[in-house]
Design an enzyme around this catalytic site. Structure first.
Site, PDB file in Angstrom:
ATOM      1  CB  VAL A   1      40.560   2.524 -28.652  1.00  0.00           C
ATOM      2  CG1 VAL A   1      40.396   2.390 -30.151  1.00  0.00           C
ATOM      3  CG2 VAL A   1      39.220   2.611 -27.934  1.00  0.00           C
ATOM      4  CE  LYS A   2      37.470   2.862 -24.186  1.00  0.00           C
ATOM      5  NZ  LYS A   2      36.190   2.250 -23.938  1.00  0.00           N
ATOM      6  CG  HIS A   3      44.526   2.213 -20.442  1.00  0.00           C
ATOM      7  ND1 HIS A   3      43.234   2.656 -20.360  1.00  0.00           N
ATOM      8  CD2 HIS A   3      45.304   3.277 -20.187  1.00  0.00           C
ATOM      9  CE1 HIS A   3      43.235   3.937 -20.069  1.00  0.00           C
ATOM     10  NE2 HIS A   3      44.472   4.343 -19.950  1.00  0.00           N
TER      11      HIS A   3
END
Ligand SMILES: *Cc1c(COP(=O)(O)O)cnc(C)c1O
Length: 420
Positions: free
Chosen positions: A212-214
Site C-alpha cells: 500500500v506504500k508508494h
C-alpha cells in the site's frame, strides 16, 4: 458538480429518490466493483527484474541489496541507506542504533500505525505519546517538549499521510535536550521539507515498502542516515548481530565470524531489492499521480462544508500516501461508523488511519490511559481515508467524490429530519 442530490431534489423528484438512495439502504451503489484504499503498481519490467534475480546465483544478501541501497540513498540525498525485511524491522533497528534500552523513554505520536511505538517496546523502553496538531494531525512540537523527562532519549516523528512534520521546531527541542530524532517516513518517501528531501533531514529516517506504500518490494524497509556509525550498527543488527556477512566471507575465503550484539534476521532478499529498484525508477510518476488525485479530491470537496480537506503548506511537499478527510459537522458519536459503512456499501474502500495507538488492548494492559492526547482522540472520531493510489483512473476518482457527496448529503438530510 457538488451536491447533486440537493439540486436535483428540486427538479425531478422520482428519479432523484431512486438514484440517490444509499446502497446501504438498498439503493444502487455508485460503482459495481470494490475500490481499495491503496494498491501496488507492478509492470512487466518489475516482474522481469525479479525473475532475472531468481535465475542468478544470489537470491538473498547479494549485489542487488547493495545496488538498491545506493540508488535509494542517492534518491533521497543521504550518505547511507540500509535495506531491511520490513518497515517495522527498520524502526526496530533505528531504535537499536540509538542505543535505546530499558529505563529509556521515546516520544512519539498516537496517530500512527502501532509499529511506530512497538519498536520502542521491542528494546525494553517506554513509548510516551505526545498529542498532534489539529490541522496537520502530525506530532505537535510544543506537546513534545511537555513530555520530555530525564529519561527521554529520542523522538520518533511520523509524517502522517506523507506530510512532513515541523522538523525545525522538533529539532530545536531535540538539540536542546540532547535527543536523537528518528523519522518514520513510511508515508513520506519523496516528500519535501523546506527544499530538502525527506530522508536526509534527521538522524535516522525509516521507510516501508509494503504494497500500500508508494513503492513495494512485497515486504521491505529502508533506513537512511548520514552517520556511518549508525549505518554500521544497522547492518550488524539486521544480520543477527554478526559482523561479517556470508558474501564477504566467501569473497575473503574466511570462515570466522563474530556475533557482537543481539541482532535479528531482518535481511531482505536480492529479488525484493531488484523489484525495489524497478519501482524506484517509477516513484516520481507515482508521486505525481498521487498529487494529482489529491488535487482532484480537494477541488471536488471545496464546496462541501461538511468535510475538511487535508491542509497544504508552502514550505513542504506531501507524498500523499493517504488522503484523509475530517467530518466536521455535528456528529453523534456513532456517525463516522455509519458514514464509513455507507461508503463501503457504495463500494468505496474507505479506511481509518488510525486508532490512537494507546487505545489498543495491549497498550491498555500496559497501563496507558485514554484521554492523554485529546486532539488525536477527537480527530480519530472524525477521520476517514479515501482511496488514493497511482493506478486509480479518473473514473475511480470521480466515483469516490460522487459517493462522498451522496453519502454526506443523505446523512445531513436524515439528521436534519430527525432533529425536527
Ligand atoms: C506501514 C507503516 C509501518 C510499518 O511498515 P511495514 O513495512 O508494514 O512493517 C510503520 N509505520 C507507519 C506509519 C506505517 O504506515
Amino acid at each position: 458538480m457538488a451536491f447533486q442530490g440537493r439540486t436535483q431534489k428540486n427538479s425531478g423528484r422520482v428519479g432523484v429518490e431512486m438514484s440517490q438512495q444509499l446502497a446501504i439502504n438498498g439503493g444502487m451503489p455508485v460503482r459495481d466493483e470494490f475500490l481499495p484504499y491503496g494498491s501496488q503498481w507492478l509492470d512487466e519490467d518489475d516482474i522481469q527484474a525479479v525473475v532475472d534475480v531468481l535465475k542468478s546465483d544470489w537470491i538473498t544478501t547479494g549485489p542487488k541489496v547493495d545496488e538498491f541501497e545506493q540508488k535509494f540513498a542517492q534518491y533521497v540525498g543521504a550518505k547511507y541507506a540500509v535495506a531491511l525485511s520490513s518497515g517495522t524491522a527498520a524502526l526496530h533497528a533505528a531504535v537499536f542504533a540509538c542505543g535505546i534500552g530499558p529505563g529509556d523513554e521515546v516520544i512519539t505520536t498516537p496517530l500512527t500505525f502501532a509499529a511506530s511505538a512497538n519498536c520502542v517496546i521491542y528494546q525494553g523502553a517506554k513509548p510516551v505519546f505526545a498529542d498532534v496538531q489539529p490541522d496537520t494531525l502530525n506530532i505537535d512540537p510544543k506537546e513534545v517538549e511537555k513530555k520530555i523527562t530525564g529519561k527521554t532519549k529520542a523522538i520518533i516523528a511520523v509524517d502522517y499521510t506523507g506530510l512532513p512534520c515541523d522538523y525545525d521546531e522538533i529539532r530545536e527541542f531535540a538539540d536542546k535536550y540532547g535527543l536523537l530524532l528518528i523519522e518514520d517516513a513510511s508515508h513520506a518517501i519523496g516528500a519535501g521539507y523546506k527544499g530538502k528531501r525527506i530522508g536526509l533531514i534527521n538522524d535516522l529516517t525509516t521507510f516501508s515498502f509494503h504494497p500500500v506504500k508508494h513503492i513495494t518490494t512485497g515486504e521491505g524497509g529502508m533506513i537512511t542516515t548520514d552517520n556511518s556509525e549508525f549505518a554500521e550498527k544497522l547492518r550488524i543488527f539486521r544480520n543477527h548481530g554478526i559482523i561479517t556477512g556470508a558474501r564477504e566471507r566467501q569473497k575473503k575465503g574466511v570462515w570466522f565470524y563474530k556475533m557482537v550484539d543481539l541482532g535479528y534476521n531482518y535481511r531482505i532478499t536480492d529479488f525484493q531489492c531488484a523489484l525495489g529498484m524497478s519501482q524506484l525508477a517509477k516513484l516520481d510518476l507515482f508521486l505525481a499521480r498521487r498529487r494529482e488525485i489529491a488535487g482532484k479530491y480537494s477541488k471536488a470537496f471545496a464546496n462541501l462544508p461538511e468535510i475538511t480537506t487535508p491542509p497544504v503548506f508552502e514550505d513542504r511537499v506531501s507524498a500523499w500516501h493517504l488522503y484523509v478527510i475530517q467530518l466536521n459537522f455535528d456528529l453523534p458519536r456513532e456517525s463516522r461508523s455509519r458514514i464509513f459503512a455507507a461508503l463501503r456499501a457504495e463500494n468505496i474502500g474507505v479506511n481509518v488511519h488510525y486508532i490512537p495507538v494507546y487505545w489498543h488492548p495491549y497498550y491498555q494492559k500496559l497501563g496507558y490511559k485514554k484521554g492523554v492526547c485529546p486532539n488525536a482522540e477527537a480527530a480519530y472520531e472524525r477521520l476517514i481515508s479515501l482511496p488514493i493510489f497511482p493506478k486509480m483512473t479518473d473514473r475511480d476518482v470521480h466515483d469516490v467524490t460522487k459517493a462522498v457527496e451522496k453519502v454526506v448529503a443523505n446523512f445531513q438530510s436524515t439528521t436534519a429530519a430527525r432533529g425536527r
